[in-house]
Design an enzyme around this catalytic site. Structure first.
Site, PDB file in Angstrom:
ATOM      1  N   SER A 256       0.856  -1.197   0.000  1.00  0.00           N
ATOM      2  CA  SER A 256       0.000   0.000   0.000  1.00  0.00           C
ATOM      3  C   SER A 256       0.887   1.241   0.000  1.00  0.00           C
ATOM      4  CB  SER A 256      -0.937   0.061   1.215  1.00  0.00           C
ATOM      5  OG  SER A 256      -1.513   1.349   1.364  1.00  0.00           O
TER       6      SER A 256
ATOM      7  N   TYR B  15      -2.636   1.928  10.713  1.00  0.00           N
ATOM      8  CA  TYR B  15      -2.504   1.206   9.451  1.00  0.00           C
ATOM      9  C   TYR B  15      -1.142   1.504   8.821  1.00  0.00           C
ATOM     10  CZ  TYR B  15      -3.788  -0.263   4.667  1.00  0.00           C
ATOM     11  OH  TYR B  15      -3.838  -0.862   3.429  1.00  0.00           O
TER      12      TYR B  15
END
Length: 273
Positions: A141, A154
């Site tokens: 990501s 995250y």
């Protein structure tokens, strides 16, 4: 890797989104698949969509070392080898970093980081021992590159996943291995990542804080305007063929990374809205 047909690929988080797209794209390359997820129905649906490809499935919580070990043992035991390993399983939770409790970090770290580390431990030594070309794709990501407001917990897990990917690639190169590594860093993609609570362990049920609700709304807006998972899968397969380490899904991320590096080198904090 130049040739994928007739070889074996493992994809975690294969029940939906990027994992499903990777599975279908690798099936189209003629690969045999071992697909893993915690979502029984999603996993079955992905297998059904894989056409004529040979597909095995395994319900696997990648945060549990024993379950990943079982997955690896079954792969090598029933399929004889693994040539492409896609550590794709991931979960998201937003909110200010100071409002995320220990249980939130345990969940995110368990799936997003330890899932990758467990797979490295169980699969890579046996892939090295095969002495064949092979490739590990870790879905990281862009959050592994940029820590933006509202996604601190995250981002912590994804920065660590990027470091694990780079360390693995460096160690493999130093050992003279034929294995290569790709850190896949997608941005906004039309997946269900914002609905990660659907797979949150029952014992970790909680009432969302307002900052978490706001972060969820932001991620939903981003996802709605994102690219299709199939585009990410195409980039990943191209990276396997080209032995490319870092894959960004939008050219603007490269420029953003340059600006971030330049800002950090001045001692300043990069700011993102």
């Amino acid at each position: 890797m130049r040739e994928l047909a007739g070889k074996v690929a493992v994809v975690t988080g294969a029940g939906s989104g990027i994992g499903r797209a990777l599975a279908l794209r690798l099936a189209a390359e003629g690969m045999t698949l071992m697909l893993a997820d915690v979502d029984h129905r999603g996993l079955a649906d992905t297998a059904a969509l894989a056409g004529d490809a040979k597909v095995l499935t395994q319900i696997t919580d990648v945060s549990a070392a024993t379950e990943v070990a079982h997955l690896a043992n079954r792969c090598f035991g029933e399929l004889g080898a693994v040539h492409v390993l896609c550590n794709n399983a991931g979960v998201y939770q937003g909110g200010h970093i100071w409002t995320r409790g220990q249980e939130d970090f345990d969940w995110l770290l368990g799936v997003n980081l330890r899932g990758v580390l467990h797979a490295i431990h169980e699969f890579v030594p046996r892939m090295i021992e095969q002495d064949t070309e092979g490739h590990i794709v870790n879905t990281v990501s862009v959050a592994g590159l940029f820590a933006v407001p509202g996604s601190g917990a995250y981002a912590v897990t994804k920065h660590a996943a990027l470091a694990a990917s780079q360390a693995l690639a460096q160690d493999l190169a130093a050992a003279g291995s034929k294995l290569r590594v790709t850190a896949l860093c997608p941005g906004a993609v039309r997946t269900r990542i914002g609905e990660s609570d659907r797979v949150r362990p029952p014992g970790l049920a909680h009432t969302p804080t307002q900052d978490e609700v706001d972060a969820r709304a932001a991620i939903d807006r981003a996802v709605a305007g994102g690219i299709e998972p199939s585009e990410v899968a195409d980039l990943a397969v191209a990276a396997i063929h080209e032995e490319r380490f870092l894959v960004l899904t939008d050219p603007k991320y490269a420029e953003r990374l340059r600006r971030q590096t330049e800002t950090l080198l001045t001692g300043s904090l990069p700011l993102y809205q």
